[in-house]
Design a protein around this motif. Structure first.
Motif, PDB file in Angstrom:
ATOM      1  N   SER A  80       0.832  -1.208   0.000  1.00 38.18           N
ATOM      2  CA  SER A  80       0.000   0.000   0.000  1.00 38.18           C
ATOM      3  C   SER A  80       0.862   1.251   0.000  1.00 38.18           C
ATOM      4  CB  SER A  80      -0.897   0.018   1.239  1.00 38.18           C
ATOM      5  OG  SER A  80      -1.884  -0.980   1.170  1.00 38.18           O
ATOM      6  N   HIS A  81       0.362   2.276  -0.693  1.00 28.50           N
ATOM      7  CA  HIS A  81       0.920   3.616  -0.771  1.00 28.50           C
ATOM      8  C   HIS A  81       2.120   3.666  -1.725  1.00 28.50           C
ATOM      9  CE1 HIS A  81      -1.777   4.363   2.497  1.00 28.50           C
ATOM     10  NE2 HIS A  81      -1.039   3.752   3.396  1.00 28.50           N
ATOM     11  N   ALA A  82       1.845   4.058  -2.942  1.00 25.64           N
ATOM     12  CA  ALA A  82       2.915   4.223  -3.926  1.00 25.64           C
ATOM     13  C   ALA A  82       3.961   5.199  -3.428  1.00 25.64           C
ATOM     14  CB  ALA A  82       2.338   4.705  -5.251  1.00 25.64           C
ATOM     15  N   CYS A  83       3.535   6.198  -2.690  1.00 26.21           N
ATOM     16  CA  CYS A  83       4.455   7.205  -2.161  1.00 26.21           C
ATOM     17  C   CYS A  83       5.616   6.580  -1.401  1.00 26.21           C
ATOM     18  CB  CYS A  83       3.684   8.161  -1.256  1.00 26.21           C
ATOM     19  SG  CYS A  83       4.705   9.174  -0.181  1.00 26.21           S
ATOM     20  N   TYR A  84       5.320   5.586  -0.552  1.00 23.70           N
ATOM     21  CA  TYR A  84       6.354   5.024   0.310  1.00 23.70           C
ATOM     22  C   TYR A  84       7.456   4.330  -0.480  1.00 23.70           C
ATOM     23  CZ  TYR A  84       3.054   5.524   4.293  1.00 23.70           C
ATOM     24  OH  TYR A  84       2.199   5.992   5.256  1.00 23.70           O
ATOM     25  N   LEU A  85       7.167   3.922  -1.720  1.00 25.68           N
ATOM     26  CA  LEU A  85       8.186   3.282  -2.544  1.00 25.68           C
ATOM     27  C   LEU A  85       9.366   4.212  -2.785  1.00 25.68           C
ATOM     28  CD1 LEU A  85       5.821   1.638  -5.172  1.00 25.68           C
ATOM     29  CD2 LEU A  85       7.180   0.404  -3.470  1.00 25.68           C
ATOM     30  N   ALA A  86       9.114   5.510  -2.773  1.00 28.53           N
ATOM     31  CA  ALA A  86      10.177   6.471  -3.047  1.00 28.53           C
ATOM     32  C   ALA A  86      11.289   6.413  -2.011  1.00 28.53           C
ATOM     33  CB  ALA A  86       9.587   7.877  -3.102  1.00 28.53           C
ATOM     34  N   TYR A  87      10.986   5.939  -0.812  1.00 31.30           N
ATOM     35  CA  TYR A  87      12.006   5.892   0.239  1.00 31.30           C
ATOM     36  C   TYR A  87      13.139   4.919  -0.086  1.00 31.30           C
ATOM     37  CZ  TYR A  87       9.289   8.937   3.265  1.00 31.30           C
ATOM     38  OH  TYR A  87       8.626  10.016   3.788  1.00 31.30           O
TER      39      TYR A  87
END
Length: 467
Positions: free
Chosen positions: A262-269
């Motif tokens: 969940s949360h594509a955003c967190y992949l950026a980390y």
């Protein structure tokens, strides 16, 4: 080699269905004589968009017996439709899509049955026939699930997760609200996990809540994320996870073999040189770390790993985009982990890489919303990401069913599956906004005309910061 639960078990379920000759028919084939106890309805002449990504088929009939679809084919071709006692609903000029699936909701943090029932009612009458609850007080969610399944309340079916996280997470006030009366971290539906935890027992306790999956939430090292996933799959239960489980990087979450992130955003980390040590550190991702143009190569590697493992992305993109827009009017608000443009970029790259994306919202919309937030996520995929409407519908239906582990029963309009679909008066393939033209939802063969919908009220929604 590990075969993901969602891949292996639908095959078993499909075999069971195939052996039940009275329930399953080939598309366009004849249906057997209706039983005296199960009503049979013919939905006649619609344009069918089946949820698989295939092109629309015009002038189709759908034959439903009880809860299930028993025939699909060109108008007038289903001989079983001519039997005595079959009720016919003329859908010429209308469009039928599978029931929508919101793959990220929270119904009970803290428990508020009146609010939850209002949101679920709004969802159902707009074509949402299933939701995936992603961490709540399962005592409340379990009762909502029972009420939805029996038809006591107008509601999508609910599939839910039991949470596992590191001990540090259980200082979060939301945990106390969702486990009132039990020491935080000690309830079967929200367990604190460390290196000394007996994972076999912990997974068994989670399964005892009737959860569909375990949600791996926060504050766990890579070795524990992998161990939880392995034991859960051994006990035949899915694993849903945040795409970064801080301090565990996205690559380690994906390679642990979880079923959905969940949360594509967190992949950026994955790009951060120093990973955040805990979930509680909400330092936003530094956008400048992404490649200045085109696809980011590090993110591309994550998507290759997701394709290799069959991992689904529950993107929740509209939440980040809308919040980012709101901050322009309210700059005093703290930023989320990602900006809107970064979120759009990550999801677009995932789609172009072929990663399956479901439509999760993580937001109920408040009392002012006339439509489910599922529509917002669909509009995000179509208008911000650039996904064609047929693919948006597939994400909101079949991919959502796969994310919930229910693709053997729902997510597409196919013989043998549940009669879950929405009837629209305008073509959603021409304009995804036409999902608002809904005339009727059919869930498990039961009809919910849009004209019967009672809008949610402020009183039902309680203390709503959006109002």
């Amino acid at each position: 080699m590990h075969i993901p639960f969602r891949t292996a078990f639908p095959r078993v379920a499909a075999l069971v269905l195939a052996l039940s000759a009275s329930a399953v028919y080939s598309a366009g084939s004849e249906a057997s004589r209706p039983s005296a106890t199960e009503p049979v309805t013919l939905y006649a002449g619609a344009t069918v968009i089946d949820g698989t990504g295939a092109a629309s088929r015009s002038n189709q009939d759908i034959l439903v017996r009880g809860e299930r679809i028993v025939g699909v084919g060109p108008h007038g071709s289903l001989a079983g439709a001519k039997e005595a006692g079959v009720r016919t609903i003329d859908l010429h000029g209308d469009y039928v899509i599978p029931g929508l699936i919101d793959s990220h909701v929270h119904l009970a943090t803290p428990p508020d049955a009146k609010r939850a029932q209002a949101v679920l009612r709004r969802n159902l009458y707009a074509g949402v026939t299933a939701v995936r609850d992603m961490a709540d007080d399962l005592r409340s969610v379990g009762e909502l699930t029972r009420q939805a399944r029996t038809g006591e309340i107008p509601s999508p079916d609910i599939y839910y997760a039991a949470v596992m996280a590191g001990p540090e997470f259980f200082a979060d006030p939301r945990v106390a609200a969702a486990s009132y009366g039990v020491t935080p971290g000690k309830s079967p539906w929200m367990q604190a996990i460390d290196k000394d935890t007996d994972l076999r027992e912990a997974v068994t306790l989670a399964r005892g809540t009737s959860a569909t999956a375990i949600k791996v939430y926060a504050d766990l090292p890579p070795e524990l994320v992998a161990a939880i996933t392995s034991e859960a799959h051994r006990q035949h239960i899915m694993v849903w996870a945040h795409s970064a489980v801080f301090p565990t990087r996205p690559a380690d979450v994906i390679n642990a073999g979880v079923d959905v992130v969940s949360h594509a955003c967190y992949l950026a980390y994955q790009l951060e040189p120093v990973m955040l040590k805990s979930y509680e550190d909400h330092t936003p991702f530094h956008d400048a770390l992404l490649a200045p143009k085109g696809d980011d190569p590090v993110i591309a590697g994550l998507y290759r790993d997701m394709l290799k493992h069959g991992t689904i992305l529950d993107a929740t993109g509209s939440l980040f985009v809308h919040y980012d827009a709101e901050r322009k009017a309210h700059p005093e608000r703290k930023p989320l982990r990602c900006t809107g443009p970064t979120t759009i970029r990550l999801v677009r790259q995932a789609w172009q890489a072929g990663v399956p994306i479901s439509t999760g919202t993580d937001n109920d919309g408040g009392a002012k919303s006339a439509w489910p937030t599922e529509f917002d996520e669909m509009f995000f995929l179509a208008h911000d990401v650039g996904m064609p409407p047929l693919q948006v519908i597939r994400s909101a239906t079949l991919v959502g069913a796969q994310a919930a582990g229910q693709a053997q029963d729902m997510g597409s309009i196919e013989v043998g599956k549940l009669a879950n679909f929405a009837v629209l008066s305008a073509d959603p393939v021409k304009d995804i906004g036409n999902i608002r033209s809904i005339r009727m939802t059919v869930k498990r063969g039961h009809e919910y005309p849009r004209t019967d919908y009672r809008p949610v009220t402020k009183e039902e929604m309680g203390n709503d910061d959006d109002d």
